[in-house]
Design a protein around this motif. Sequence first.
Motif, PDB file in Angstrom:
ATOM      1  N   ASN A 168       0.768  -1.120  -0.103  1.00 53.56           N
ATOM      2  CA  ASN A 168      -0.071  -0.062   0.268  1.00 53.56           C
ATOM      3  C   ASN A 168       1.100   1.114   0.172  1.00 53.56           C
ATOM      4  N   GLY A 169       0.277   2.529  -0.120  1.00 56.68           N
ATOM      5  CA  GLY A 169       1.089   3.677  -0.116  1.00 56.68           C
ATOM      6  C   GLY A 169       2.223   3.882   1.155  1.00 56.68           C
ATOM      7  N   GLN A 170       1.671   3.675   2.254  1.00 57.34           N
ATOM      8  CA  GLN A 170       2.616   3.648   3.346  1.00 57.34           C
ATOM      9  C   GLN A 170       3.684   2.758   3.388  1.00 57.34           C
ATOM     10  N   GLU A 171       3.518   1.397   2.932  1.00 63.49           N
ATOM     11  CA  GLU A 171       4.662   0.557   2.804  1.00 63.49           C
ATOM     12  C   GLU A 171       5.503   0.886   1.654  1.00 63.49           C
ATOM     13  N   ALA A 172       5.068   1.346   0.554  1.00 62.38           N
ATOM     14  CA  ALA A 172       5.965   1.869  -0.516  1.00 62.38           C
ATOM     15  C   ALA A 172       6.698   3.129  -0.086  1.00 62.38           C
ATOM     16  N   LEU A 173       6.114   3.938   0.700  1.00 64.24           N
ATOM     17  CA  LEU A 173       6.890   5.036   1.430  1.00 64.24           C
ATOM     18  C   LEU A 173       8.120   4.738   2.178  1.00 64.24           C
ATOM     19  N   GLU A 174       7.719   3.634   2.998  1.00 67.41           N
ATOM     20  CA  GLU A 174       8.587   3.340   3.908  1.00 67.41           C
ATOM     21  C   GLU A 174       9.953   2.630   3.295  1.00 67.41           C
ATOM     22  N   LYS A 175       9.580   1.820   2.143  1.00 62.39           N
ATOM     23  CA  LYS A 175      10.792   1.549   1.323  1.00 62.39           C
ATOM     24  C   LYS A 175      11.447   2.474   0.443  1.00 62.39           C
ATOM     25  N   GLY A 176      11.027   3.559   0.468  1.00 58.13           N
ATOM     26  CA  GLY A 176      11.754   4.626  -0.513  1.00 58.13           C
ATOM     27  C   GLY A 176      11.252   4.567  -1.888  1.00 58.13           C
ATOM     28  N   LEU A 177      10.118   3.763  -1.997  1.00 59.89           N
ATOM     29  CA  LEU A 177       9.913   3.814  -3.362  1.00 59.89           C
ATOM     30  C   LEU A 177       8.860   4.975  -3.909  1.00 59.89           C
ATOM     31  N   ILE A 178       8.390   5.537  -3.016  1.00 55.43           N
ATOM     32  CA  ILE A 178       7.683   6.692  -3.472  1.00 55.43           C
ATOM     33  C   ILE A 178       7.885   7.884  -2.674  1.00 55.43           C
ATOM     34  N   ASP A 179       7.231   9.016  -2.988  1.00 62.55           N
ATOM     35  CA  ASP A 179       7.771  10.107  -2.208  1.00 62.55           C
ATOM     36  C   ASP A 179       6.839  10.911  -1.317  1.00 62.55           C
ATOM     37  N   GLU A 180       5.342  10.513  -1.506  1.00 60.75           N
ATOM     38  CA  GLU A 180       4.349  10.683  -0.577  1.00 60.75           C
ATOM     39  C   GLU A 180       3.188  10.207  -0.691  1.00 60.75           C
ATOM     40  N   VAL A 181       2.754  10.140   0.605  1.00 59.83           N
ATOM     41  CA  VAL A 181       1.505   9.403   0.581  1.00 59.83           C
ATOM     42  C   VAL A 181       0.440  10.183   0.848  1.00 59.83           C
ATOM     43  N   THR A 182      -0.857  10.391   0.276  1.00 63.89           N
ATOM     44  CA  THR A 182      -1.830  11.136   0.565  1.00 63.89           C
ATOM     45  C   THR A 182      -3.057  10.266   0.933  1.00 63.89           C
ATOM     46  N   ALA A 183      -4.175  11.073   1.588  1.00 67.58           N
ATOM     47  CA  ALA A 183      -5.525  10.373   1.994  1.00 67.58           C
ATOM     48  C   ALA A 183      -6.148   9.839   0.845  1.00 67.58           C
ATOM     49  N   GLN A 184      -6.803   8.607   0.873  1.00 70.05           N
ATOM     50  CA  GLN A 184      -7.548   8.148   0.022  1.00 70.05           C
ATOM     51  C   GLN A 184      -8.709   9.087  -0.964  1.00 70.05           C
ATOM     52  N   GLY A 185      -8.568   9.197  -2.166  1.00 64.57           N
ATOM     53  CA  GLY A 185      -9.523  10.184  -2.962  1.00 64.57           C
ATOM     54  C   GLY A 185      -8.766  11.535  -3.149  1.00 64.57           C
ATOM     55  N   THR A 186      -7.587  11.706  -2.545  1.00 64.33           N
ATOM     56  CA  THR A 186      -7.229  13.104  -2.564  1.00 64.33           C
ATOM     57  C   THR A 186      -5.792  13.255  -3.528  1.00 64.33           C
TER      58      THR A 186
END
Length: 259
Positions: A168-186
């Motif tokens: 999910n977004g949070q897991e990908a952020l923790e692994k350094g794969l993405i730069d930012e997680v945002t709330a569902q639908g935003t």
Amino acid sequence: MYTTVELKKEGRLAHLTLNRPASMNAMDSVMMKELADVFEELKSDVSVQVLVIQGAGRAFSAGGDIKAMLNPDSPMDIGSVMVDVSRLAKALYTLPQVTIAVVHGAAAGLGFSLVLGCDYIIAEEESKLAMNFIGIGLIPDGAGHFFLKERVGVPQAKKLIWSGKVMNGQEALEKGLIDEVTAQGTGAERGEAFAHKLLASPIAAMIASKKILHAQKTKELESILAMESEAQVAMRKTADHLEGIQAFVGKRKPEFIGK
């Protein structure tokens, strides 16, 4: 002009939408070619400084179109498809724009390679991000090896490729794969806000830095793309790949034999 993607330019900002919502934006041979064409068009348009990439409907992209791979009436020509996949990855990496991927729903396989090729990645909390080629006996393409390694290094890239783990977004952020997680639908709203923040920055200097950093790596990218193409053509002929796609379509667990 394009049938599977939509490109809109508004001054210095462009939006590219993957537009096969009924198929969760799965990439068939037409979409792969059109994405390559769009990125090559944008390479020569220096009036655009920021590009936002997103998917229509309920996903960013479910990846390569598996049903198209199995269609006996119009079999996918893997050789010509890999030419377009390599074109789109190289053009994306060398774009003279700052690229922002906005992910909601699935970004899997080639869809995830496309996301990882962007400069800044925003994903909604409940996104499903996966380099899941392994599930159908294939290797990452679209420079998936290169983009993963650039983001997280070789050991972590191997783990993600070999496991096909869905994050999910949070897991990908923790692994350094993405730069930012945002709330569902935003996601779309956040992507738009970030794009406008960039446009209000000294973005010409940012683009110049991107060019300097990416130019050093372009030869390596080309080498990886050539190796991915050769290996993917070989993998498409394996018993494990055939078993993987038949199991996927039949919604059953595959039985791999290592051949």
